[in-house]
Scaffold this active site. Structure first.
Site, PDB file in Angstrom:
ATOM      1  N   SER D  46       0.864  -1.171   0.000  1.00  0.00           N
ATOM      2  CA  SER D  46       0.000   0.000   0.000  1.00  0.00           C
ATOM      3  C   SER D  46       0.901   1.221   0.000  1.00  0.00           C
ATOM      4  O   SER D  46       1.799   1.342   0.839  1.00  0.00           O
ATOM      5  CB  SER D  46      -0.906  -0.013   1.236  1.00  0.00           C
ATOM      6  N   GLU D  47       0.690   2.133  -0.943  1.00  0.00           N
ATOM      7  CA  GLU D  47       1.687   3.167  -1.205  1.00  0.00           C
ATOM      8  C   GLU D  47       1.830   4.208  -0.094  1.00  0.00           C
ATOM      9  O   GLU D  47       2.734   5.028  -0.128  1.00  0.00           O
ATOM     10  CB  GLU D  47       1.437   3.851  -2.554  1.00  0.00           C
ATOM     11  N   ASN D  48       0.922   4.163   0.889  1.00  0.00           N
ATOM     12  CA  ASN D  48       1.117   5.065   2.030  1.00  0.00           C
ATOM     13  C   ASN D  48       2.149   4.534   3.019  1.00  0.00           C
ATOM     14  O   ASN D  48       2.414   5.186   4.032  1.00  0.00           O
ATOM     15  CB  ASN D  48      -0.213   5.353   2.737  1.00  0.00           C
TER      16      ASN D  48
END
Lengths: 218, 233, 233, 218
Positions: D46-48
């Site tokens: 998840s890119e966060n």
């Protein structure tokens, strides 16, 4: 003549200011950590990934996984931190380190510095020196005023390959404290017992002498 | 979780051949991939290009590969402390590309981060910048520096889990995390290989995604280059 | 150790004035500097440029500054979930610069790392690249992106010590570490302020050198934007 | 007509391969995680700042400090890791993530994708989509074949502002599985009960139909 290496370090330590992060090069600069003025807090950064560098470890506790940029075994103080080399040079390049102290073979009156290569001789490499001098706002050079043959290392122009251009702000030698500005060396202080004439004679670069030059206080 | 474990250094180095470009972690002799280096000596692969901050000492670290003349080119920031290196360099047997340490670190990171090039002030106005693009940003001059293309990266961590997550210890971290990011195949050797779940996800230095192979290292010497101590009082 | 502690948000924001450029950490509502935002509302400073991945919701996070019309320009990657934002943007009251999230993260890091510019593939061939330099490296096209120049960075950490060292928790880390690097003055608010020596030097996410002021935050709401759960079985 | 959103996700899940790291966009792509084929291991990024994303937390254990890129509360699996956004996009840009699945408003036969902006309407921003599509080698788009007015979203050229150029490798819609190569859509599979003619009619872009097109197996 003039200051010992310990005394050069002692004089440079007077340049430290409260809340500064400082990177000390190998040699004389390393000794600066022994003379931190009372009443100020500074933290030493070692470019291999250490902030809050402490003294050498007590005999028997030295650890191959805890060294400084000179590959000496060291300790980390409470409140220190460890990080990778990219983060370390982010600190340096991003000007989070307020002062860099390093040695030099030659310094020129425009602030150029040469300290990494002698053509024809074995070249060991620049290590982190080029990043440090290209980045720091305050760069103090610790060096002997002349070489073993008595020739000045405080020059109009560097003869050796450069480490950085126009970056040196101050030079502390065995003879004098010099400020580098406006294309000249400005004599700020004399080593105890050293005359202005002796400094002038040992200096190839343009030396500005204004007013009475005080003796260093150590 | 994706399992990255291989049995030993031999399995971890499968596919290594002559002429390849490697990254090797470590600063001085701290945090160097001792097991992978030994295996490279054993394999006898030649004509190697090695990207590593230093070149070891005569009888340890990359010095072992130099003794066997396995290295064609070194890309480093500082290569003192090594007589054999000096001999090969001065005789022209060994190519050497010396680059500023921060530039080396950032080029390794750029390689792993998909950044093909970036500007840095280091080396501007020196021979390091010769033949390179330079450019002014806000009144200051910078040099354009590029990513590398290593086939393998060899790193050494303190602890690692089977998913390839790594934790380094002390200043043995140094170049290892960026090189782990940069390897087309990254081989991690660890002092202690643990099961998934034993490392705190919040305290991982190198996420497992960057590591293709991990193995339990053996017989670490962890030699000290400059033993400096405070006498017991 | 250099002590960075200030008493509270009021002291931490000393020097903040109209027209400044700020970075604010957080992703969605996770890891946002709640106390600093409240203080900015209280101070009523105006004409602000805010660099933050998102713009909060109507009544929380940066939405609070939008409600008071304190923001002149937002630099973000995603700004949904906010009616007042939409109104101001469509009416032309608010300037908005939308940039790819990875470019935003890397530009923050570049700012702190003394990298004035770098190349990234993100946005090539789109309107994001309009007016920007593009360049080919090894057959692929890239866009040149630059560092920012924020006067203050406001970040929120889980734990911090008096020397400014920070540890983040979970995905509340997000943009905070890079923004901490980038601030001319970086203000860190923490859920738990501890004495030096209580954090493991090997497990620091943001070294204290990047933080100029740190304070013990209060009354964290830590609102959840999308509560998704697995029912208890 | 054709597949439900769940079934689109189910079909895309068949594209997963052992040892792949995968980034799933918001919407249909998120559902792919529910259909991982037996016998393979994949990890979701998840890119966060999260690798090894697990299911939603058990009611009562949700944590504001543990969310995914869609701002939903999630969990981290054993062996997962947490990191900052710069490191997260280093993974993406550096092609360490093997597959990206995301939604789209339009896809063109040259692989262009548009999914972030409708001029004149409120623009929410591209988030991480531009980094993802500019970087990944495998980009699968999950989308409905036509819009609410029945107009094709599988086009010769995108009409909306682009998110990325020439990047989409496969499209899975409610009607078909399409491979994007050599400037055309290649029909690989039909949704159960959907004819080649129906797919052709719903496709504005060039559609290559070679041999007998099998029905998807779900």
């Amino acid at each position: 003549m003039g200051l010992s290496k310990q005394e050069i370090a002692q004089r440079i330590a007077q340049e430290l200011r409260d809340k500064w992060y400082v990177n000390l090069g190998i040699g004389i600069p390393t000794l600066v950590a022994n003379y931190i003025p009372k009443g100020i807090e500074v933290e030493f950064q070692s470019e291999n990934g250490l902030l809050g560098m402490g003294p050498f470890p007590v005999e028997g506790t030295e650890d191959a996984d805890m060294i400084n940029a000179g590959k000496q075994t060291v300790t980390v103080l409470k409140g220190g931190s460890l990080f990778d080399s990219a983060t370390s040079f982010a600190m340096i390049r991003g000007q989070h380190v307020q002062l860099t102290v390093l040695g030099a073979m030659e310094v020129a009156q425009n602030g150029d510095i040469a300290n990494w290569k002698i053509p024809g001789r074995m070249v060991k490499g620049m290590g982190g020196a080029m990043d440090l001098v290209a980045s720091a706002e305050n760069i103090i050079v610790a060096m002997m005023h002349t070489n073993k043959r008595g020739e000045s290392k405080i020059l109009k122009e560097c003869s050796l390959p450069l480490t950085g251009v126009g970056c040196v702000t101050k030079v502390v030698t065995n003879l004098a404290v010099l400020e580098v500005k406006n294309g000249a060396f400005h004599l700020l202080e004399r080593a105890p017992g050293v005359s202005v004439e002796e400094i002038q004679e040992a200096t190839e670069g343009t030396l500005i002498i204004e007013g009475i030059i005080p003796e260093m206080k150590l | 979780m994706i399992n990255k474990v291989v049995e030993n250094a031999e399995k971890a180095l499968l596919g290594v051949t002559d002429g390849m470009t490697f990254m090797l972690g470590g600063f001085g002799l701290s945090g160097i991939p001792e097991n992978s280096i030994s295996e490279l000596v054993k394999l006898g692969v030649k004509e190697l290009t090695c990207i590593s901050n230093n070149a070891g000492v005569d009888d340890f670290g990359l010095g072992l590969l130099l003794q066997k003349r396995q290295i064609k080119k070194m890309i480093s920031s500082y290569v003192g402390e090594n007589d054999e290196f000096e001999r090969q360099m001065l005789s022209g047997e060994l190519e050497v590309d010396l680059i500023p340490q921060g530039t080396l670190a950032e080029r390794c990171r750029a390689t792993g981060a998909g950044i093909p090039a970036f500007y840095t002030p280091a080396g501007y106005g020196t021979e390091v910048a010769e033949g390179k693009e330079t450019r002014e940003f806000k009144g200051k001059m910078y040099v354009l520096e590029h990513a590398f293309e290593p086939e393998f990266a060899f790193v050494k961590a303190w602890k690692g889990d089977t998913a390839g997550n790594l934790i380094f210890k002390g200043t043995a971290r140094n170049f290892n995390p960026m090189m782990a990011m940069a390897g087309k195949i990254t081989v991690a050797e660890v002092e202690e290989l643990v099961a998934v779940g034993e490392l705190d996800p919040n305290q991982i230095h190198t996420p497992g995604i960057f590591v293709q192979r991990i193995f339990q290292g053996t017989a670490y010497e962890k030699r000290i280059e400059q033993r400096t101590v405070t006498p017991k009082s």
